[in-house]
Design an enzyme around this catalytic site. Structure first.
Site, PDB file in Angstrom:
ATOM      1  N   TYR A 132      64.400 -39.563 -47.250  1.00  0.00           N
ATOM      2  CA  TYR A 132      63.444 -39.655 -46.309  1.00  0.00           C
ATOM      3  C   TYR A 132      62.596 -39.145 -46.671  1.00  0.00           C
ATOM      4  CZ  TYR A 132      62.075 -38.970 -41.048  1.00  0.00           C
ATOM      5  OH  TYR A 132      61.331 -38.289 -39.842  1.00  0.00           O
ATOM      6  N   LYS A 145      64.995 -43.380 -45.918  1.00  0.00           N
ATOM      7  CA  LYS A 145      64.716 -43.760 -44.374  1.00  0.00           C
ATOM      8  C   LYS A 145      63.455 -43.791 -44.466  1.00  0.00           C
ATOM      9  CE  LYS A 145      63.484 -42.143 -40.854  1.00  0.00           C
ATOM     10  NZ  LYS A 145      63.449 -41.092 -39.754  1.00  0.00           N
TER      11      LYS A 145
HETATM   12  O1  LIG Z   1      62.345 -38.341 -35.703  1.00  0.00           O
HETATM   13  C1  LIG Z   1      62.457 -39.345 -36.967  1.00  0.00           C
HETATM   14  O2  LIG Z   1      62.888 -38.308 -37.683  1.00  0.00           O
HETATM   15  C2  LIG Z   1      62.142 -40.503 -37.136  1.00  0.00           C
HETATM   16  O3  LIG Z   1      63.043 -41.219 -37.864  1.00  0.00           O
HETATM   17  C3  LIG Z   1      61.876 -41.174 -36.218  1.00  0.00           C
HETATM   18  C4  LIG Z   1      60.012 -41.602 -37.313  1.00  0.00           C
HETATM   19  O4  LIG Z   1      60.334 -42.254 -38.373  1.00  0.00           O
HETATM   20  C5  LIG Z   1      59.046 -40.448 -37.338  1.00  0.00           C
HETATM   21  O5  LIG Z   1      59.460 -39.388 -36.044  1.00  0.00           O
HETATM   22  C6  LIG Z   1      57.948 -40.909 -37.356  1.00  0.00           C
HETATM   23  O6  LIG Z   1      56.577 -40.129 -37.323  1.00  0.00           O
HETATM   24  P1  LIG Z   1      55.458 -40.786 -35.906  1.00  0.00           P
HETATM   25  O7  LIG Z   1      54.821 -41.549 -38.522  1.00  0.00           O
HETATM   26  O8  LIG Z   1      54.414 -39.670 -35.932  1.00  0.00           O
HETATM   27  O9  LIG Z   1      55.800 -41.988 -35.597  1.00  0.00           O
END
Ligand SMILES: O=C(O)C(=O)C[C@H](O)[C@H](O)COP(=O)(O)O
Length: 274
Positions: free
Chosen positions: A131, A159
């Site tokens: 990730y 991811k």
């Molecule tokens: O919740 C998780 O683990 C996800 O995979 C969702 C998103 O990849 C992130 O939440 C992105 O976060 P922002 O850059 O703040 O929009």
């Protein structure tokens, strides 16, 4: 091969900030109804750092026991012992894959990040998705992902939530029949599918089916998929992006389902208009 739409689940909370399992059931049923391909509890949207190990395990177990959908479990921690414990637990209860970001707090170079993953991958056989989320933790470079992938067959994909399309294209160059590349930003899903992504990990699926429609339309009607991205997904992401992450995701879900939900500080109610 991992492929399709993944929901990074919110962790529904009650008015006291404790995990609300009735609300979690409502969320699971909704996600089954809109037909996401995977449930991903305890990711960023699930605010995993705000929970104890026991709470994390209890939540993973509840999701496993209440859904037949394949699950990717967030097992992130800067402590390798905790990661190992969460991975072993997840594997024992029949969870299909783990998702792991690089450790945080201390700034690490790529060599250190490589050693972190190597240590974990050497003692776990479970399928793992790496990730990359540099806005929240140390970044992992495509080169490091490539090295780990070539050394450990349990590395099944990456991811990428960086929103860096150049970096994402480098990740995509690692794709093969046994290695998936997921986009982590909802509003980049269409572009990423055009570039050959395996799917998306999309937070708006917690309360909206736009992303799932986009993904399915994409195969037959590309123009329609683009329309959904422009008319539904981008405006929704723009709205959510105005607030402290991920509070608005929780509020949307509570409002949509008439749930008197709560927040665990540092989360708070943002007062989003929907
Ligand atoms: O919740 C998780 O683990 C996800 O995979 C969702 C998103 O990849 C992130 O939440 C992105 O976060 P922002 O850059 O703040 O929009």
């Amino acid at each position: 091969m991992y492929k399709g739409i993944v929901c990074p689940m919110i962790t529904p909370l009650d008015a006291h900030g404790n995990i609300d399992y009735n609300a979690t059931n409502i969320l699971i049923k909704y996600l089954e109804g809109i037909n996401v391909d995977y449930l991903f509890p305890m990711g960023s949207t699930g605010v995993f750092p705000y929970f104890t190990l026991k709470e994390r395990k209890d939540f993973l177990k509840f999701v496993r026991e209440n859904s037949k959908k394949p699950i990717m479990a967030g097992v992130g921690s800067s402590s390798i012992n905790e990661v190992n414990e969460l991975m072993k637990f997840s594997m024992d209860i029949g969870i299909e894959a783990a998702v792991l970001m690089p450790p945080y707090y201390i700034k690490l170079n790529q060599e250190a990040i490589y050693h972190y993953y190597k240590e974990i991958l050497s003692s776990n056989d479970m399928d793992l998705l790496i990730y990359n989320i540099p806005q929240f933790t140390n970044k992992i470079d495509p080169e490091t992902v490539k090295n780990l992938k070539s050394e450990f067959s349990s590395v099944k994909g990456v991811k990428d939530s960086s929103a860096d399309i150049r970096g994402f294209m480098e990740m995509l160059s690692l794709s093969d029949d046994d290695f998936a590349v997921f986009q982590g930003q909802d509003d980049l899903l269409f572009t990423s599918l055009e570039l050959g992504a395996s799917g998306g990990v999309c937070g708006t699926t917690n309360f909206s089916d736009g992303i799932v429609r986009l993904y399915h339309e994409y195969k037959n009607n590309r123009e329609m998929a683009l329309k959904i991205e422009k008319n539904d997904v981008i405006p929704l992401m723009k709205k959510l992006g105005k607030y402290q992450f991920p509070n608005a995701y929780y509020e949307y879900f509570y409002k949509k389902n008439n749930i008197n939900g709560g927040y665990r500080p540092p989360m708070y109610r943002v007062g989003i208009e929907i």
